[in-house]
Design an enzyme around this catalytic site. Structure first.
Site, PDB file in Angstrom:
ATOM      1  N   CYS A 113      56.232 -12.601 -15.018  1.00 55.94           N
ATOM      2  CA  CYS A 113      56.216 -11.235 -14.561  1.00 55.94           C
ATOM      3  C   CYS A 113      54.811 -10.708 -14.771  1.00 55.94           C
ATOM      4  CB  CYS A 113      57.241 -10.479 -15.373  1.00 55.94           C
ATOM      5  SG  CYS A 113      58.857 -11.266 -15.229  1.00 55.94           S
ATOM      6  N   ASN A 165      56.577 -10.025 -20.012  1.00 51.93           N
ATOM      7  CA  ASN A 165      56.261 -11.257 -19.297  1.00 51.93           C
ATOM      8  C   ASN A 165      56.402 -12.397 -20.300  1.00 51.93           C
ATOM      9  OD1 ASN A 165      53.210 -12.840 -18.149  1.00 51.93           O
ATOM     10  ND2 ASN A 165      55.299 -13.302 -17.587  1.00 51.93           N
ATOM     11  N   CYS A 178      49.283 -21.181 -21.607  1.00 51.39           N
ATOM     12  CA  CYS A 178      49.944 -21.947 -20.532  1.00 51.39           C
ATOM     13  C   CYS A 178      48.898 -22.492 -19.558  1.00 51.39           C
ATOM     14  CB  CYS A 178      50.905 -21.032 -19.784  1.00 51.39           C
ATOM     15  SG  CYS A 178      51.502 -21.730 -18.231  1.00 51.39           S
ATOM     16  N   SER A 225      47.445 -21.218  -2.935  1.00 51.00           N
ATOM     17  CA  SER A 225      46.865 -21.635  -4.215  1.00 51.00           C
ATOM     18  C   SER A 225      46.169 -22.987  -4.170  1.00 51.00           C
ATOM     19  CB  SER A 225      47.932 -21.672  -5.308  1.00 51.00           C
ATOM     20  OG  SER A 225      48.665 -20.507  -5.286  1.00 51.00           O
ATOM     21  N   ASP A 278      46.999 -29.652  -2.818  1.00 49.94           N
ATOM     22  CA  ASP A 278      47.783 -28.523  -3.330  1.00 49.94           C
ATOM     23  C   ASP A 278      47.635 -28.488  -4.852  1.00 49.94           C
ATOM     24  OD1 ASP A 278      49.331 -26.280  -3.355  1.00 49.94           O
ATOM     25  OD2 ASP A 278      51.166 -27.221  -2.611  1.00 49.94           O
ATOM     26  N   ASP A 279      47.971 -27.332  -5.422  1.00 54.99           N
ATOM     27  CA  ASP A 279      47.813 -27.208  -6.876  1.00 54.99           C
ATOM     28  C   ASP A 279      48.910 -27.952  -7.633  1.00 54.99           C
ATOM     29  OD1 ASP A 279      49.088 -24.510  -5.712  1.00 54.99           O
ATOM     30  OD2 ASP A 279      50.055 -25.002  -7.611  1.00 54.99           O
ATOM     31  N   CYS A 311      60.216 -25.719 -17.896  1.00 53.07           N
ATOM     32  CA  CYS A 311      59.483 -24.715 -18.675  1.00 53.07           C
ATOM     33  C   CYS A 311      60.490 -23.736 -19.249  1.00 53.07           C
ATOM     34  CB  CYS A 311      58.497 -23.956 -17.794  1.00 53.07           C
ATOM     35  SG  CYS A 311      57.711 -22.599 -18.697  1.00 53.07           S
ATOM     36  N   CYS A 314      49.392 -25.161 -23.840  1.00 51.95           N
ATOM     37  CA  CYS A 314      50.715 -25.728 -23.594  1.00 51.95           C
ATOM     38  C   CYS A 314      50.641 -26.486 -22.277  1.00 51.95           C
ATOM     39  CB  CYS A 314      51.785 -24.645 -23.491  1.00 51.95           C
ATOM     40  SG  CYS A 314      53.391 -25.330 -22.997  1.00 51.95           S
ATOM     41  N   CYS A 331      55.336 -28.933 -19.482  1.00 53.50           N
ATOM     42  CA  CYS A 331      56.050 -29.325 -18.254  1.00 53.50           C
ATOM     43  C   CYS A 331      55.480 -30.630 -17.680  1.00 53.50           C
ATOM     44  CB  CYS A 331      56.032 -28.205 -17.219  1.00 53.50           C
ATOM     45  SG  CYS A 331      54.422 -27.498 -16.938  1.00 53.50           S
TER      46      CYS A 331
HETATM   47  O1  LIG Z   1      56.857 -28.333  -4.879  1.00 51.12           O
HETATM   48  P1  LIG Z   1      57.338 -26.938  -4.697  1.00 51.12           P
HETATM   49  O2  LIG Z   1      58.638 -26.717  -5.360  1.00 51.12           O
HETATM   50  O3  LIG Z   1      57.320 -26.495  -3.277  1.00 51.12           O
HETATM   51  O4  LIG Z   1      56.353 -25.979  -5.521  1.00 51.12           O
HETATM   52  C1  LIG Z   1      54.965 -26.063  -5.500  1.00 51.12           C
HETATM   53  C2  LIG Z   1      54.369 -25.179  -4.444  1.00 51.12           C
HETATM   54  O5  LIG Z   1      54.726 -23.802  -4.705  1.00 51.12           O
HETATM   55  C3  LIG Z   1      53.553 -23.031  -4.928  1.00 51.12           C
HETATM   56  O6  LIG Z   1      53.183 -22.341  -3.736  1.00 51.12           O
HETATM   57  P2  LIG Z   1      53.697 -20.869  -3.348  1.00 51.12           P
HETATM   58  O7  LIG Z   1      54.103 -20.877  -1.932  1.00 51.12           O
HETATM   59  O8  LIG Z   1      54.708 -20.372  -4.317  1.00 51.12           O
HETATM   60  O9  LIG Z   1      52.444 -19.916  -3.578  1.00 51.12           O
HETATM   61  P3  LIG Z   1      50.950 -19.917  -3.038  1.00 51.12           P
HETATM   62  O10 LIG Z   1      50.961 -19.225  -1.707  1.00 51.12           O
HETATM   63  O11 LIG Z   1      50.195 -19.124  -4.076  1.00 51.12           O
HETATM   64  O12 LIG Z   1      50.447 -21.314  -2.944  1.00 51.12           O
HETATM   65  C4  LIG Z   1      52.478 -24.023  -5.277  1.00 51.12           C
HETATM   66  O13 LIG Z   1      51.200 -23.534  -4.914  1.00 51.12           O
HETATM   67  C5  LIG Z   1      52.860 -25.230  -4.447  1.00 51.12           C
HETATM   68  O14 LIG Z   1      52.392 -25.081  -3.128  1.00 51.12           O
HETATM   69  N1  LIG Z   2      58.784 -14.346 -15.641  1.00 50.63           N
HETATM   70  C1  LIG Z   2      58.962 -13.518 -16.638  1.00 50.63           C
HETATM   71  O1  LIG Z   2      58.031 -13.191 -17.362  1.00 50.63           O
HETATM   72  C2  LIG Z   2      60.379 -13.029 -16.860  1.00 50.63           C
HETATM   73  C3  LIG Z   2      60.580 -12.053 -17.991  1.00 50.63           C
HETATM   74  C4  LIG Z   2      62.013 -12.054 -18.500  1.00 50.63           C
HETATM   75  N2  LIG Z   2      62.305 -13.296 -19.182  1.00 50.63           N
HETATM   76  C5  LIG Z   2      62.985 -11.833 -17.349  1.00 50.63           C
HETATM   77  O2  LIG Z   2      63.662 -12.750 -16.922  1.00 50.63           O
HETATM   78  O3  LIG Z   2      63.046 -10.736 -16.864  1.00 50.63           O
HETATM   79  S1  SF4 Z   3      55.799 -25.628 -19.951  1.00 52.25           S
HETATM   80 FE1  SF4 Z   3      54.257 -25.621 -18.302  1.00 52.25          FE
HETATM   81  S2  SF4 Z   3      54.554 -23.698 -17.192  1.00 52.25           S
HETATM   82 FE2  SF4 Z   3      55.642 -23.540 -19.144  1.00 52.25          FE
HETATM   83  S3  SF4 Z   3      54.189 -22.535 -20.553  1.00 52.25           S
HETATM   84 FE3  SF4 Z   3      53.924 -24.734 -20.825  1.00 52.25          FE
HETATM   85  S4  SF4 Z   3      52.312 -25.315 -19.345  1.00 52.25           S
HETATM   86 FE4  SF4 Z   3      53.046 -23.291 -18.792  1.00 52.25          FE
HETATM   87 MG   LIG Z   4      51.384 -23.175  -2.753  1.00 54.96          MG
END
Ligand SMILES: O=P(O)(O)OC[C@H]1O[C@H](OP(=O)(O)OP(=O)(O)O)[C@H](O)[C@@H]1O
Ligand SMILES: NC(=O)CC[C@H](N)C(=O)O
Ligand code: SF4
Ligand SMILES: [Mg+2]
Length: 478
Positions: free
Chosen positions: A15, A121, A259, A306, A368-369, A405, A456, A459
């Protein structure tokens, strides 16, 4: 329907979160701008609590900032002190009752009732213990008890409110007992607080706005209102802002575990976390990816949005031309943070469209990220092939996501992830790529340039540095 909640008595006191204390200013429009800048952190619901020093109004609803607030709503939210929230649900379903800020009336003295508003958050990992503690303290059962179904934020608000008007005493006792991740902003009618868990999992920054103070999840929200960045809230720190100024205290010894996924995906590239510009970190990871996974190709392209900085880095390092092969509809946000699989898949179709002239007959590197559930790459590769791509080589600026996560990102089971128990070749086949390469964990961490012990990366590694819920699966060997 939006529900204003008004306490109308006289003086008493991941959040994305935002808070502001600016005597003499009408702050609701500034909160709107701050929440707008933080929209990428949560798209399900949004809200703000605003106080004029005597009474608090809370206005929140399901939807985006631009859908929930209009001019007349903002004009009616009068006051100089406020907090706001953009929600991406992790604990508790995506519905109005779980939207934030949460609000609780405080006992007050006589008719001078006041309230506590709070925005969070992060994600707490000991809600069972906290529910039991709340029941012990107040006899109150927040929700019908059930594993995972208690909204963590409501629990914190209820626990703090059980200390009455002495919020400082409540924070000192409650915060050390919260496990997991929390960047909090909270307020009564006259005071604003912020607190960050001792691991500093989620970001939280302090800014100066004229004679006033601002708190925000990311620096991009300070920029949008013209506030000056002062510093980050330290892990384990509480900040209080009131008419006497700003006051800092510590509730726990810091043990940083920021994170790493914030640098990879969550944060905005124009934000600065731990003195690192997120865009530059992502470009460095793209370069590292090109070193670890080179390929002969005609064009490097990004998965918008991203994936762009990583693709730029990959192109610079490899010397392969950078091009645009997919256009993103500017009016759609993030798909990964949508609450259901159907919405995520539909979102990708609405969001991205290929440019056949740019990709036809070419050997493409698509960067992609991250790959989490695999929705995005599966859909994109199909589009690119239909548009005539000769080869599709996928390169990812983070290692395979193989563990859930529990600290504020919503992938809470291994089953929903694409990568666990598969080889890279198997994943490549499943998404339809000719080849697939993920950057290594060490390579990614080096680009963030913080000691691995202060991050961290659970994941990716399965090594959880912070308590996880008792029912959660553990990595082999744990
Ligand atoms: O493998 P998936 O489950 O599809 O998740 C990963 C994708 O989701 C996110 O994009 P998102 O569309 O949320 O946001 P962005 O526009 O910031 O890239 C991230 O950048 C990857 O593109
Ligand atoms: N993504 C978040 O930070 C979520 C905050 C809180 N755990 C909720 O579910 O509202
Ligand atoms: S488990 Fe992954 S997404 Fe969650 S806090 Fe750690 S690094 Fe971030
Ligand atoms: Mg994306």
């Amino acid at each position: 329907m939006a529900a204003p909640h008004v306490t109308d008595d006289v003086p008493h006191d991941e959040c994305g979160v935002f808070g502001i204390f600016a005597p003499g200013e009408e702050v609701s429009k500034l909160v709107y701008l701050g929440l707008f800048a933080l929209q990428h952190r949560g798209q399900e619901s949004t809200g703000m609590a605003v106080s004029n020093g005597y009474r608090t109004m809370v206005f929140k609803d399901m939807g985006l900032v631009s859908q929930v607030f209009n001019e007349s709503a903002l004009n009616s939210l009068t006051g100089y002190l406020a907090i706001g929230h953009d929600r991406y649900s992790t604990t508790g379903s995506s519905e109005w009752s779980n939207a934030q800020p949460t609000y609780r009336e405080l006992p007050g003295d006589g008719r001078r009732k006041g309230g506590l508003s709070l925005a969070h958050n992060g994600n707490l990992t000991n809600t069972n213990e906290l529910s039991a503690w709340l029941e012990e303290r107040t006899g109150e059962q927040l929700l019908k008890y059930e594993m995972d179904s208690t909204n963590d934020t409501q629990l914190v608000t209820a626990l703090l409110a059980s200390y009455g008007n002495d919020i400082d005493a409540g924070l000192a006792e409650v915060l050390p007992r919260l496990a997991g991740a929390f960047s909090l902003v909270l307020m009564t009618e006259k005071k604003l607080w912020a607190a960050r868990d001792r691991h500093g999992v989620r970001p939280l920054v302090l800014g100066k706005f004229g004679d006033g103070w601002v708190l925000a999840s990311e620096t991009c929200a300070l920029d949008i209102i013209g506030a000056q960045f002062v510093r980050e809230i330290a892990p384990g720190e509480i900040i209080r802002v009131d008419e006497d100024g700003i006051h800092s205290s510590t509730f726990a010894k810091p043990e940083p575990k920021g994170c790493i996924f914030e640098y990879v995906y969550l944060a905005r590239p124009d934000s600065v976390i731990a003195d690192r510009q997120v865009q530059m970190v992502r470009e460095r990871i793209g370069r590292q990816l090109a070193i670890e996974h080179p390929v002969d190709a005609d064009m490097v392209m990004a998965t918008p949005a991203s994936g762009v900085p990583g693709a730029i880095g990959y192109a610079k390092q490899s010397g392969i031309e950078y091009g645009t092969g997919l256009v993103k509809n500017a009016y759609i946000g993030r798909t990964f943070i949508q609450p259901t699989q159907t919405m995520r898949q539909l979102g990708i179709k609405m969001k991205l469209n290929p440019i056949p002239e740019a990709i036809k007959g070419k050997r493409l590197v698509i960067v992609d990220d991250s790959i989490v559930r695999g929705n995005t790459q599966r859909a994109i590769i199909k589009m690119l092939r239909q548009a005539g791509a000769k080869e599709v080589h996928v390169r990812i600026s983070s290692p395979p996501v193989t563990w859930p996560c529990y600290y504020g990102i919503d992938f809470s089971t291994r089953e929903e992830l694409i990568a666990p128990d598969k080889t890279t070749e198997q994943i490549a086949r499943e998404i339809g790529a000719d080849t697939l390469g993920y950057v290594s964990l060490d390579g990614m961490a080096e680009c963030v340039d913080l000691p691995k012990s202060q991050l961290c990366a659970a994941c990716f590694s399965g090594n959880y540095p912070i308590q996880i819920p008792s029912h959660a699966p553990r990595a082999c060997g744990d």
